[in-house]
Design an enzyme around this catalytic site. Structure first.
Site, PDB file in Angstrom:
ATOM      1  N   ARG A   1       4.755  10.697  -2.648  1.00  0.00           N
ATOM      2  CA  ARG A   1       4.631  10.874  -1.167  1.00  0.00           C
ATOM      3  C   ARG A   1       5.804  11.032  -0.428  1.00  0.00           C
ATOM      4  O   ARG A   1       6.775  10.421  -0.589  1.00  0.00           O
ATOM      5  CB  ARG A   1       4.149   9.433  -1.015  1.00  0.00           C
ATOM      6  CG  ARG A   1       4.087   8.967   0.432  1.00  0.00           C
ATOM      7  CD  ARG A   1       3.907   7.398   0.564  1.00  0.00           C
ATOM      8  NE  ARG A   1       3.625   7.235   1.957  1.00  0.00           N
ATOM      9  CZ  ARG A   1       3.837   5.785   2.426  1.00  0.00           C
ATOM     10  NH1 ARG A   1       4.324   5.022   1.685  1.00  0.00           N
ATOM     11  NH2 ARG A   1       4.021   5.680   3.757  1.00  0.00           N
TER      12      ARG A   1
ATOM     13  N   ARG B   1       6.667   0.568  13.440  1.00  0.00           N
ATOM     14  CA  ARG B   1       7.317   0.184  12.395  1.00  0.00           C
ATOM     15  C   ARG B   1       8.588  -0.728  12.779  1.00  0.00           C
ATOM     16  O   ARG B   1       9.303  -1.223  11.860  1.00  0.00           O
ATOM     17  CB  ARG B   1       7.802   1.357  11.409  1.00  0.00           C
ATOM     18  CG  ARG B   1       6.794   2.302  11.185  1.00  0.00           C
ATOM     19  CD  ARG B   1       7.200   3.265   9.965  1.00  0.00           C
ATOM     20  NE  ARG B   1       6.180   4.183   9.673  1.00  0.00           N
ATOM     21  CZ  ARG B   1       5.318   4.024   8.752  1.00  0.00           C
ATOM     22  NH1 ARG B   1       4.959   3.102   7.971  1.00  0.00           N
ATOM     23  NH2 ARG B   1       4.447   5.148   8.662  1.00  0.00           N
TER      24      ARG B   1
ATOM     25  N   TYR C   1      11.051   9.245   0.949  1.00  0.00           N
ATOM     26  CA  TYR C   1      11.126   8.173  -0.250  1.00  0.00           C
ATOM     27  C   TYR C   1      11.771   8.807  -1.349  1.00  0.00           C
ATOM     28  O   TYR C   1      11.843   8.067  -2.464  1.00  0.00           O
ATOM     29  CB  TYR C   1       9.523   7.821  -0.196  1.00  0.00           C
ATOM     30  CG  TYR C   1       8.919   7.204   0.921  1.00  0.00           C
ATOM     31  CD1 TYR C   1       9.473   5.925   0.988  1.00  0.00           C
ATOM     32  CD2 TYR C   1       8.040   7.788   1.562  1.00  0.00           C
ATOM     33  CE1 TYR C   1       8.785   5.353   2.075  1.00  0.00           C
ATOM     34  CE2 TYR C   1       7.502   7.374   2.604  1.00  0.00           C
ATOM     35  CZ  TYR C   1       7.768   6.005   2.872  1.00  0.00           C
ATOM     36  OH  TYR C   1       7.285   5.305   4.109  1.00  0.00           O
TER      37      TYR C   1
ATOM     38  N   ALA D   1       3.023  -0.610   5.060  1.00  0.00           N
ATOM     39  CA  ALA D   1       2.572  -0.760   6.631  1.00  0.00           C
ATOM     40  C   ALA D   1       1.820  -2.032   6.735  1.00  0.00           C
ATOM     41  O   ALA D   1       1.885  -2.578   7.813  1.00  0.00           O
ATOM     42  CB  ALA D   1       1.277   0.222   6.499  1.00  0.00           C
TER      43      ALA D   1
ATOM     44  N   HIS E   1      12.698  -2.320   2.481  1.00  0.00           N
ATOM     45  CA  HIS E   1      12.190  -1.239   2.856  1.00  0.00           C
ATOM     46  C   HIS E   1      13.034   0.180   2.472  1.00  0.00           C
ATOM     47  O   HIS E   1      14.342  -0.182   2.516  1.00  0.00           O
ATOM     48  CB  HIS E   1      12.101  -0.987   4.504  1.00  0.00           C
ATOM     49  CG  HIS E   1      10.772  -1.905   4.749  1.00  0.00           C
ATOM     50  ND1 HIS E   1       9.485  -1.829   4.570  1.00  0.00           N
ATOM     51  CD2 HIS E   1      11.250  -3.226   5.681  1.00  0.00           C
ATOM     52  CE1 HIS E   1       9.033  -3.120   5.218  1.00  0.00           C
ATOM     53  NE2 HIS E   1       9.910  -3.787   5.733  1.00  0.00           N
TER      54      HIS E   1
ATOM     55  N   ARG F   1      12.181   5.041  12.700  1.00  0.00           N
ATOM     56  CA  ARG F   1      10.803   5.846  12.395  1.00  0.00           C
ATOM     57  C   ARG F   1       9.950   5.413  13.772  1.00  0.00           C
ATOM     58  O   ARG F   1      10.608   5.008  14.661  1.00  0.00           O
ATOM     59  CB  ARG F   1      10.249   5.286  11.163  1.00  0.00           C
ATOM     60  CG  ARG F   1      11.097   5.848  10.083  1.00  0.00           C
ATOM     61  CD  ARG F   1      10.554   5.661   8.788  1.00  0.00           C
ATOM     62  NE  ARG F   1       9.263   6.272   8.363  1.00  0.00           N
ATOM     63  CZ  ARG F   1       8.390   5.879   7.548  1.00  0.00           C
ATOM     64  NH1 ARG F   1       8.637   4.948   6.574  1.00  0.00           N
ATOM     65  NH2 ARG F   1       7.313   6.576   7.184  1.00  0.00           N
TER      66      ARG F   1
ATOM     67  N   PRO G   1       0.795  -1.282   0.010  1.00  0.00           N
ATOM     68  CA  PRO G   1      -0.162   0.014   0.121  1.00  0.00           C
ATOM     69  C   PRO G   1       0.804   1.396  -0.031  1.00  0.00           C
ATOM     70  O   PRO G   1       1.948   1.486   0.657  1.00  0.00           O
ATOM     71  CB  PRO G   1      -0.918  -0.073   1.332  1.00  0.00           C
ATOM     72  CG  PRO G   1      -0.018  -1.052   2.048  1.00  0.00           C
ATOM     73  CD  PRO G   1       0.331  -2.098   1.221  1.00  0.00           C
ATOM     74  N   ASN G   2       0.193   2.214  -0.819  1.00  0.00           N
ATOM     75  CA  ASN G   2       0.858   3.579  -0.625  1.00  0.00           C
ATOM     76  C   ASN G   2       2.127   3.719  -1.414  1.00  0.00           C
ATOM     77  O   ASN G   2       2.613   4.785  -1.892  1.00  0.00           O
ATOM     78  CB  ASN G   2       0.900   4.260   0.797  1.00  0.00           C
ATOM     79  CG  ASN G   2      -0.416   4.461   1.249  1.00  0.00           C
ATOM     80  OD1 ASN G   2      -1.232   4.669   0.643  1.00  0.00           O
ATOM     81  ND2 ASN G   2      -0.402   3.919   2.495  1.00  0.00           N
TER      82      ASN G   2
ATOM     83  N   ASN H   1       8.158  -5.348  -0.741  1.00  0.00           N
ATOM     84  CA  ASN H   1       7.998  -4.227   0.299  1.00  0.00           C
ATOM     85  C   ASN H   1       6.448  -4.233   0.571  1.00  0.00           C
ATOM     86  O   ASN H   1       5.878  -3.486  -0.360  1.00  0.00           O
ATOM     87  CB  ASN H   1       8.449  -2.784  -0.286  1.00  0.00           C
ATOM     88  CG  ASN H   1       8.516  -1.698   0.542  1.00  0.00           C
ATOM     89  OD1 ASN H   1       7.702  -1.895   1.318  1.00  0.00           O
ATOM     90  ND2 ASN H   1       9.142  -0.556   0.186  1.00  0.00           N
TER      91      ASN H   1
ATOM     92  N   GLU I   1      12.627  -9.301   2.101  1.00  0.00           N
ATOM     93  CA  GLU I   1      11.959  -7.814   2.593  1.00  0.00           C
ATOM     94  C   GLU I   1      12.626  -6.760   2.315  1.00  0.00           C
ATOM     95  O   GLU I   1      13.874  -6.845   2.731  1.00  0.00           O
ATOM     96  CB  GLU I   1      11.504  -8.311   4.353  1.00  0.00           C
ATOM     97  CG  GLU I   1      10.768  -7.053   4.871  1.00  0.00           C
ATOM     98  CD  GLU I   1      10.700  -7.213   6.332  1.00  0.00           C
ATOM     99  OE1 GLU I   1      10.316  -6.417   6.749  1.00  0.00           O
ATOM    100  OE2 GLU I   1      10.893  -8.240   6.754  1.00  0.00           O
TER     101      GLU I   1
END
Length: 138
Positions: A18, A109, A23, A75, A98, A105, A10-11, A72, A96
Protein backbone atom coordinates in the site's frame (compact mmCIF):
# COMPACT_ATOMS: atom_id res chain seq x y z
CA UNK A 1 9.97 -9.13 31.31
CA UNK A 2 7.66 -6.44 29.94
CA UNK A 3 4.58 -7.69 28.11
CA UNK A 4 3.64 -5.41 25.20
CA UNK A 5 1.28 -5.68 22.28
CA UNK A 6 1.23 -3.81 18.99
CA UNK A 7 -2.30 -3.33 17.68
CA UNK A 8 -2.66 -2.22 14.07
CA UNK A 9 -5.92 -1.05 12.55
CA UNK A 10 -7.43 -0.98 9.09
CA UNK A 11 -5.36 -1.37 5.94
CA UNK A 12 -2.10 -1.82 7.84
CA UNK A 13 -2.19 -5.47 6.75
CA UNK A 14 -1.33 -4.02 3.32
CA UNK A 15 2.03 -2.56 4.42
CA UNK A 16 4.64 -3.35 1.81
CA UNK A 17 2.03 -3.07 -0.96
CA UNK A 18 0.00 0.00 0.00
CA UNK A 19 1.35 3.40 -1.05
CA UNK A 20 5.04 2.51 -0.69
CA UNK A 21 6.04 6.17 -1.13
CA UNK A 22 4.32 6.88 2.20
CA UNK A 23 4.60 3.56 4.05
CA UNK A 24 7.66 1.87 2.56
CA UNK A 25 8.05 -1.56 0.98
CA UNK A 26 8.53 -3.64 4.11
CA UNK A 27 5.61 -5.80 5.24
CA UNK A 28 4.65 -5.54 8.88
CA UNK A 29 5.38 -9.24 9.36
CA UNK A 30 8.95 -8.73 8.11
CA UNK A 31 9.37 -5.73 10.39
CA UNK A 32 7.82 -7.50 13.39
CA UNK A 33 10.10 -10.55 12.99
CA UNK A 34 13.13 -8.23 13.12
CA UNK A 35 11.80 -6.30 16.12
CA UNK A 36 11.04 -9.49 18.07
CA UNK A 37 14.65 -10.59 17.64
CA UNK A 38 16.02 -7.15 18.49
CA UNK A 39 13.92 -6.91 21.67
CA UNK A 40 14.19 -10.51 22.82
CA UNK A 41 13.95 -9.28 26.42
CA UNK A 42 10.36 -8.08 25.77
CA UNK A 43 7.33 -10.34 25.48
CA UNK A 44 6.03 -8.72 22.30
CA UNK A 45 2.80 -9.65 20.53
CA UNK A 46 1.09 -8.36 17.41
CA UNK A 47 -2.58 -8.05 16.49
CA UNK A 48 -4.16 -6.50 13.39
CA UNK A 49 -7.78 -6.03 12.44
CA UNK A 50 -9.70 -4.01 9.90
CA UNK A 51 -12.74 -4.13 12.20
CA UNK A 52 -13.26 -1.44 14.83
CA UNK A 53 -15.09 -3.71 17.31
CA UNK A 54 -12.37 -6.36 17.14
CA UNK A 55 -9.74 -3.74 18.01
CA UNK A 56 -11.84 -2.64 20.99
CA UNK A 57 -12.34 -6.26 22.10
CA UNK A 58 -8.57 -6.86 21.95
CA UNK A 59 -7.91 -3.73 24.01
CA UNK A 60 -10.44 -4.90 26.62
CA UNK A 61 -8.77 -8.32 26.66
CA UNK A 62 -5.22 -7.03 27.27
CA UNK A 63 -5.94 -3.66 28.89
CA UNK A 64 -5.72 -4.83 32.48
CA UNK A 65 -2.86 -7.33 32.34
CA UNK A 66 -0.24 -6.08 29.83
CA UNK A 67 2.48 -3.54 30.56
CA UNK A 68 1.81 -1.53 27.43
CA UNK A 69 -0.19 -1.22 24.23
CA UNK A 70 1.22 0.35 21.08
CA UNK A 71 -1.62 1.24 18.73
CA UNK A 72 -1.69 2.42 15.17
CA UNK A 73 -5.43 2.63 14.64
CA UNK A 74 -5.01 3.79 11.05
CA UNK A 75 -7.98 5.82 9.85
CA UNK A 76 -9.92 4.91 13.02
CA UNK A 77 -7.58 7.34 14.80
CA UNK A 78 -9.53 10.17 13.21
CA UNK A 79 -13.03 8.72 13.39
CA UNK A 80 -13.42 6.32 16.32
CA UNK A 81 -14.68 7.83 19.52
CA UNK A 82 -15.26 4.21 20.62
CA UNK A 83 -11.54 3.31 20.43
CA UNK A 84 -10.70 6.51 22.32
CA UNK A 85 -13.24 5.53 24.99
CA UNK A 86 -11.81 2.00 25.16
CA UNK A 87 -8.36 3.43 25.89
CA UNK A 88 -9.86 5.66 28.57
CA UNK A 89 -11.54 2.62 30.14
CA UNK A 90 -8.50 0.36 30.51
CA UNK A 91 -5.55 0.51 32.92
CA UNK A 92 -2.70 -0.43 30.58
CA UNK A 93 -0.87 2.63 29.21
CA UNK A 94 -1.18 3.19 25.46
CA UNK A 95 1.20 4.85 23.01
CA UNK A 96 -0.32 6.04 19.74
CA UNK A 97 1.92 5.43 16.72
CA UNK A 98 1.78 6.49 13.09
CA UNK A 99 4.24 5.61 10.34
CA UNK A 100 3.69 8.88 8.49
CA UNK A 101 3.53 12.41 9.84
CA UNK A 102 -0.24 12.75 9.94
CA UNK A 103 0.08 16.53 10.31
CA UNK A 104 1.78 16.67 6.90
CA UNK A 105 -1.16 14.93 5.25
CA UNK A 106 -4.85 15.68 4.68
CA UNK A 107 -6.44 17.95 7.28
CA UNK A 108 -8.86 15.27 8.55
CA UNK A 109 -5.79 13.31 9.71
CA UNK A 110 -4.83 16.13 12.09
CA UNK A 111 -7.57 15.08 14.58
CA UNK A 112 -7.04 12.07 16.88
CA UNK A 113 -9.58 10.55 19.25
CA UNK A 114 -6.76 8.43 20.71
CA UNK A 115 -4.21 11.12 21.66
CA UNK A 116 -6.14 12.63 24.59
CA UNK A 117 -6.17 9.23 26.33
CA UNK A 118 -2.68 8.03 25.34
CA UNK A 119 0.53 8.11 27.36
CA UNK A 120 2.18 9.63 24.29
CA UNK A 121 2.16 9.93 20.52
CA UNK A 122 4.96 9.04 18.08
CA UNK A 123 4.56 9.80 14.40
CA UNK A 124 6.46 10.39 11.22
CA UNK A 125 9.47 8.11 11.77
CA UNK A 126 8.36 5.30 9.50
CA UNK A 127 8.40 1.83 11.02
CA UNK A 128 10.90 3.13 13.58
CA UNK A 129 7.91 4.84 15.25
CA UNK A 130 7.01 1.41 16.67
CA UNK A 131 10.51 0.90 18.05
CA UNK A 132 10.44 4.32 19.70
CA UNK A 133 7.17 3.31 21.35
CA UNK A 134 8.75 0.07 22.61
CA UNK A 135 11.58 2.15 24.11
CA UNK A 136 9.04 4.29 25.93
CA UNK A 137 7.94 1.19 27.86
CA UNK A 138 11.39 -0.22 28.58
Amino acid sequence: MKKLIIINGPNLNLLGKREPAIYGSLTFTEFFDTVKKKYANVDLEYYQSNVEGEIINKMHEVGFSYDGIIINAGAYTHTSIAIGDAIKGIETPVVEVHISNTFGREEFRHQSYISPNAKGVILGFGMQSYELAIHSFI
